[in-house]
Design a protein around this motif. Sequence first.
Motif, PDB file in Angstrom:
ATOM      1  N   LEU A   1       0.852  -1.192   0.000  1.00  0.00           N
ATOM      2  CA  LEU A   1       0.000   0.000   0.000  1.00  0.00           C
ATOM      3  C   LEU A   1       0.886   1.239   0.000  1.00  0.00           C
ATOM      4  O   LEU A   1       1.906   1.293   0.691  1.00  0.00           O
ATOM      5  N   THR A   2       0.488   2.246  -0.765  1.00  0.00           N
ATOM      6  CA  THR A   2       1.232   3.501  -0.802  1.00  0.00           C
ATOM      7  C   THR A   2       0.778   4.396   0.340  1.00  0.00           C
ATOM      8  O   THR A   2      -0.404   4.761   0.412  1.00  0.00           O
ATOM      9  N   PRO A   3       1.674   4.742   1.255  1.00  0.00           N
ATOM     10  CA  PRO A   3       1.265   5.600   2.378  1.00  0.00           C
ATOM     11  C   PRO A   3       1.023   7.029   1.901  1.00  0.00           C
ATOM     12  O   PRO A   3       1.525   7.443   0.850  1.00  0.00           O
ATOM     13  N   PRO A   4       0.259   7.820   2.651  1.00  0.00           N
ATOM     14  CA  PRO A   4       0.046   9.224   2.286  1.00  0.00           C
ATOM     15  C   PRO A   4       1.345  10.009   2.388  1.00  0.00           C
ATOM     16  O   PRO A   4       2.301   9.575   3.043  1.00  0.00           O
ATOM     17  N   ALA A   5       1.376  11.173   1.749  1.00  0.00           N
ATOM     18  CA  ALA A   5       2.592  11.996   1.735  1.00  0.00           C
ATOM     19  C   ALA A   5       3.035  12.337   3.154  1.00  0.00           C
ATOM     20  O   ALA A   5       4.224  12.302   3.478  1.00  0.00           O
TER      21      ALA A   5
ATOM     22  N   SER B   1       2.911  10.856   6.535  1.00  0.00           N
ATOM     23  CA  SER B   1       2.600   9.533   7.086  1.00  0.00           C
ATOM     24  C   SER B   1       2.470   9.555   8.597  1.00  0.00           C
ATOM     25  O   SER B   1       3.062   8.750   9.315  1.00  0.00           O
ATOM     26  N   SER B   2       1.664  10.497   9.107  1.00  0.00           N
ATOM     27  CA  SER B   2       1.391  10.526  10.540  1.00  0.00           C
ATOM     28  C   SER B   2       0.402   9.418  10.879  1.00  0.00           C
ATOM     29  O   SER B   2      -0.268   8.865   9.992  1.00  0.00           O
ATOM     30  N   LEU B   3       0.291   9.091  12.149  1.00  0.00           N
ATOM     31  CA  LEU B   3      -0.621   8.030  12.570  1.00  0.00           C
ATOM     32  C   LEU B   3      -2.066   8.320  12.139  1.00  0.00           C
ATOM     33  O   LEU B   3      -2.719   7.438  11.563  1.00  0.00           O
ATOM     34  N   PRO B   4      -2.594   9.527  12.377  1.00  0.00           N
ATOM     35  CA  PRO B   4      -3.966   9.793  11.936  1.00  0.00           C
ATOM     36  C   PRO B   4      -4.143   9.651  10.427  1.00  0.00           C
ATOM     37  O   PRO B   4      -5.158   9.113   9.965  1.00  0.00           O
ATOM     38  N   ARG B   5      -3.172  10.101   9.644  1.00  0.00           N
ATOM     39  CA  ARG B   5      -3.332  10.051   8.193  1.00  0.00           C
ATOM     40  C   ARG B   5      -3.185   8.616   7.660  1.00  0.00           C
ATOM     41  O   ARG B   5      -3.812   8.252   6.667  1.00  0.00           O
ATOM     42  N   LEU B   6      -2.375   7.813   8.309  1.00  0.00           N
ATOM     43  CA  LEU B   6      -2.270   6.401   7.915  1.00  0.00           C
ATOM     44  C   LEU B   6      -3.592   5.680   8.173  1.00  0.00           C
ATOM     45  O   LEU B   6      -4.071   4.907   7.328  1.00  0.00           O
ATOM     46  N   LEU B   7      -4.203   5.955   9.320  1.00  0.00           N
ATOM     47  CA  LEU B   7      -5.488   5.333   9.638  1.00  0.00           C
ATOM     48  C   LEU B   7      -6.588   5.828   8.692  1.00  0.00           C
ATOM     49  O   LEU B   7      -7.445   5.057   8.257  1.00  0.00           O
ATOM     50  N   ASP B   8      -6.536   7.097   8.388  1.00  0.00           N
ATOM     51  CA  ASP B   8      -7.525   7.660   7.462  1.00  0.00           C
ATOM     52  C   ASP B   8      -7.396   7.024   6.078  1.00  0.00           C
ATOM     53  O   ASP B   8      -8.397   6.757   5.408  1.00  0.00           O
ATOM     54  N   LYS B   9      -6.159   6.766   5.653  1.00  0.00           N
ATOM     55  CA  LYS B   9      -5.935   6.114   4.357  1.00  0.00           C
ATOM     56  C   LYS B   9      -6.505   4.688   4.365  1.00  0.00           C
ATOM     57  O   LYS B   9      -7.121   4.249   3.380  1.00  0.00           O
ATOM     58  N   LEU B  10      -6.341   3.975   5.454  1.00  0.00           N
ATOM     59  CA  LEU B  10      -6.904   2.621   5.552  1.00  0.00           C
ATOM     60  C   LEU B  10      -8.432   2.654   5.484  1.00  0.00           C
ATOM     61  O   LEU B  10      -9.060   1.787   4.872  1.00  0.00           O
ATOM     62  N   SER B  11      -9.011   3.672   6.104  1.00  0.00           N
ATOM     63  CA  SER B  11     -10.465   3.831   6.033  1.00  0.00           C
ATOM     64  C   SER B  11     -10.917   4.088   4.600  1.00  0.00           C
ATOM     65  O   SER B  11     -11.914   3.527   4.127  1.00  0.00           O
ATOM     66  N   THR B  12     -10.159   4.924   3.899  1.00  0.00           N
ATOM     67  CA  THR B  12     -10.481   5.227   2.504  1.00  0.00           C
ATOM     68  C   THR B  12     -10.426   3.971   1.636  1.00  0.00           C
ATOM     69  O   THR B  12     -11.257   3.783   0.736  1.00  0.00           O
ATOM     70  N   LEU B  13      -9.471   3.107   1.933  1.00  0.00           N
ATOM     71  CA  LEU B  13      -9.291   1.897   1.125  1.00  0.00           C
ATOM     72  C   LEU B  13     -10.294   0.795   1.454  1.00  0.00           C
ATOM     73  O   LEU B  13     -10.790   0.101   0.554  1.00  0.00           O
ATOM     74  N   TYR B  14     -10.612   0.640   2.738  1.00  0.00           N
ATOM     75  CA  TYR B  14     -11.333  -0.570   3.148  1.00  0.00           C
ATOM     76  C   TYR B  14     -12.746  -0.342   3.719  1.00  0.00           C
ATOM     77  O   TYR B  14     -13.529  -1.277   3.761  1.00  0.00           O
TER      78      TYR B  14
ATOM     79  N   ALA C   1      -0.476  17.673  18.564  1.00  0.00           N
ATOM     80  CA  ALA C   1       0.712  18.426  18.143  1.00  0.00           C
ATOM     81  C   ALA C   1       1.826  17.502  17.661  1.00  0.00           C
ATOM     82  O   ALA C   1       2.694  17.911  16.880  1.00  0.00           O
ATOM     83  N   ARG C   2       1.820  16.245  18.108  1.00  0.00           N
ATOM     84  CA  ARG C   2       2.833  15.279  17.646  1.00  0.00           C
ATOM     85  C   ARG C   2       2.698  15.022  16.146  1.00  0.00           C
ATOM     86  O   ARG C   2       3.666  14.665  15.479  1.00  0.00           O
ATOM     87  N   TRP C   3       1.475  15.144  15.646  1.00  0.00           N
ATOM     88  CA  TRP C   3       1.224  14.821  14.235  1.00  0.00           C
ATOM     89  C   TRP C   3       1.104  16.077  13.375  1.00  0.00           C
ATOM     90  O   TRP C   3       0.452  16.071  12.347  1.00  0.00           O
ATOM     91  N   LYS C   4       1.749  17.137  13.800  1.00  0.00           N
ATOM     92  CA  LYS C   4       1.688  18.414  13.090  1.00  0.00           C
ATOM     93  C   LYS C   4       2.288  18.283  11.696  1.00  0.00           C
ATOM     94  O   LYS C   4       3.349  17.683  11.509  1.00  0.00           O
ATOM     95  N   ASP C   5       1.585  18.827  10.689  1.00  0.00           N
ATOM     96  CA  ASP C   5       2.116  18.860   9.327  1.00  0.00           C
ATOM     97  C   ASP C   5       1.554  20.095   8.621  1.00  0.00           C
ATOM     98  O   ASP C   5       1.011  20.992   9.278  1.00  0.00           O
ATOM     99  N   ASP C   6       1.682  20.147   7.294  1.00  0.00           N
ATOM    100  CA  ASP C   6       1.272  21.345   6.561  1.00  0.00           C
ATOM    101  C   ASP C   6      -0.204  21.671   6.747  1.00  0.00           C
ATOM    102  O   ASP C   6      -0.611  22.836   6.723  1.00  0.00           O
TER     103      ASP C   6
END
Length: 582
Positions: free
Chosen positions: A419-423, A425-438, A506-511
Motif C-alpha cells: 500500500l502507498t502511504p500518504p505523503a 505519514s502521521s498516525l492519523p493520516r495512515l489510519l484515514d488512508k486505511l479507512s479510505t481503502l477498506y 501536536a505530535r502529528w503536526k504537518d502542513d
Amino acid sequence: MNASTGLRFLRPYLYKDIPVTRKSVYLRFYNHASSTTDTASRAGTSYGSTTTKPTTAPAEIKEKDHAIHIIERAKELKQAYSLLYPRINNDKNAVSIAEFTNAYKDLGKGESISNDGRTLRGRIMNFRIAGKGLAFLDISQDGQATQIVCDLAHLKVDSNKQFSTFYHLIQRGDVISASGYPYTTKRGQLSLRATELPIILSPSLAKLPTVLEDRETRIRNRHVDLLVNRKVVDTLRARSHIIRYMRDFLLKDNFMEVQTPIIAEKAGGAIAKPFTTAATEFSEKQLALRIAPELWLKRMILGGMDRVFEIGPAFRNEGLDATHNPEFTTCEFYKSFADLEDLIRMTEILISGLAEHVESLRESSLYGLPAVDIGLFKAPYQRIKFIPAIEAALGHSLPDLSAADAQEQLLSIFKAHNLTPPASSSLPRLLDKLSTLYIEPRCNTPTFITHHPSCLAPLAKSFFDPTTSQHVSARVELFIHHKEVANMYEEENSPFEQRKKFKEQARWKDDENEAYIDESYLSALEWGLPPTGGWGCGIDRLCMLLSGATRIGDVLSFGSLRNVVNLGRTESGEKSSDGGEK
C-alpha cells in the motif's frame, strides 16, 4: 502578509495580477448565442420559439460584433422611445406569475374574466407571431411561466403600425410589463389577454442564447446560465430549500441559531490549514479565517445555552476537487446532555425527511432535478466499526494504536500489503488512508462508521473498547455514496483530558495540521462544559447528494474558487482536478 492583501482571495477583481477573462471566452459564449432575434430573421413568423431548432451565430463572430449589436440594439430602442428603464408604478392589479397561475388555474377552455384586470411582469423567453395582428409572448418570473396574448382586436393602439413596431422591437430576454385580463385558450392554456401593448421595463441589449453548454462559458456568465439552463437554477433553489428545512428542523427542537466570529487570532475546531490575513487595527498580528465554528459554539454551551446551531461559511486553505472547495458552508449544532445514540437518531430523521422533501419539490416545481431515491434514505442505517472492519480487510489485527511505535508498525503493514502511504505519514493520516481503502467503498447506502481510533478525534471523548482492546473516540461519521456527509461526537469536556489530546495532536503536526494547545479554550472548559453532543455537516456536499450534482461548483451560486478568481482555463486548456477545465 499585510492588511491590503490579506483578503485578496475574497475580492480578486481588485488586484491586477489576477488574470481576467480572455477574449476566447467571449468568443465561445457568443458562438452559442441564438440568431433567432436578429433583425434579418424577423421576416419569418417564428421568433425564439422552442419549436424551431436553435441556431447559432457564425464561428468567426468577434467580441466587437457583440459590442456592435449592443450599440445597434440601443439605437433601435432609443428611436422607438423604449430605452427608458422606467420606474414601475404601484399597481394594485400587479401579481406574480405564480399568484396568477394559482388564482385562475380552474378557468375552463375558452373562458375569460374580462372585468378582472391584472398586470404581469417577467422576462420574454419566447415569442411567436401569427399573422399581422396576433403575437404570443412566453414570459418567465422566478421559475414560473405564462403566456401573454397580444391580439390587435383587443388592444388599445392607435394603428396597426404601432403593433407592428412593437413586435419587431422586442427581443428574447427583454423584461416587460403587460396589463390585461385572464383567459384560457381553446387548447386550455391559461394566458393573459393584453388590453394594452406591453411596456419594456428593461431591454436585453445582448442576445440571450437558446443553448449554452460550454462549461467554462457558463460559469463565467452565471447570470446567463441561470436564465438558459433550468437545472442550474433548480439546483440552487433546492439548496435554499435544504438549508431552510435544516434550520426549521433545529428550531422546532428548541435550538437557538447564533453567529460566531469568522476572523480570529487562531483557527481551531478541526484539522485543516487555515487562510491567514491581517487587519488594520492589528497590523502586527497574523489572523486566520475560521476552519470550523466548533470551539465558539461550545463556549456558548458553557454560557448556559443548552442547544445552539450555526449555518455559515468556513474556509480551509486546501485543494480543489469535485467535492471540496476552500470556501464552503457548514451546519453545526451542539446539544447539552445528548449522547451518540441521540445524535444518530436525529440524523436519520433529518436526512430521511430531507430526501422526502426534495423529492416532493421535484415533483411540484423543481422539474430540472433528477428523482431522489427515497427508499435509499429510510432508517435505520447500517453501522460499521472502524477497527474491526480494517482488521477483517487486512486479515490480521492492528497494533496497539496508543503505543509509542504505532506509526512505525502501521507503516510496516502498508509495506507488507504493498500500500502507498500518504505523503504525510502521521498516525492519523495512515489510519484515514486505511479507512479510505477498506471502509468507505462499503458505504454506498447511508452508513455510520463508529469506534474510530481516539487519535482521529482530538476534541471528542474517548473510551476503552474491550472488543478490540483499543482506545477509541465517541465519534460517528455518516457516509452516503462513499462520501462523508456528517460527523457527530460526544464532546470532550475535561480540561485535563483535552490538554493531553491537544499535546498528542501536536505530535502529528504537518502542513495541514497546524496543531497548537488552545489555552483560551482550555480555560473556558474549567468553568464546566456539560456533557454535550456535537454534530457537523457540509451543506454543499449534502446539496450535491440530494440534487444529483456531480461537482461542488454546481451547488454554489458562482462555482468553485477556481471559477471565482478567473482561473478557469490555462492556455493549453488542460482539465482540472474537479472535473472542470483548468
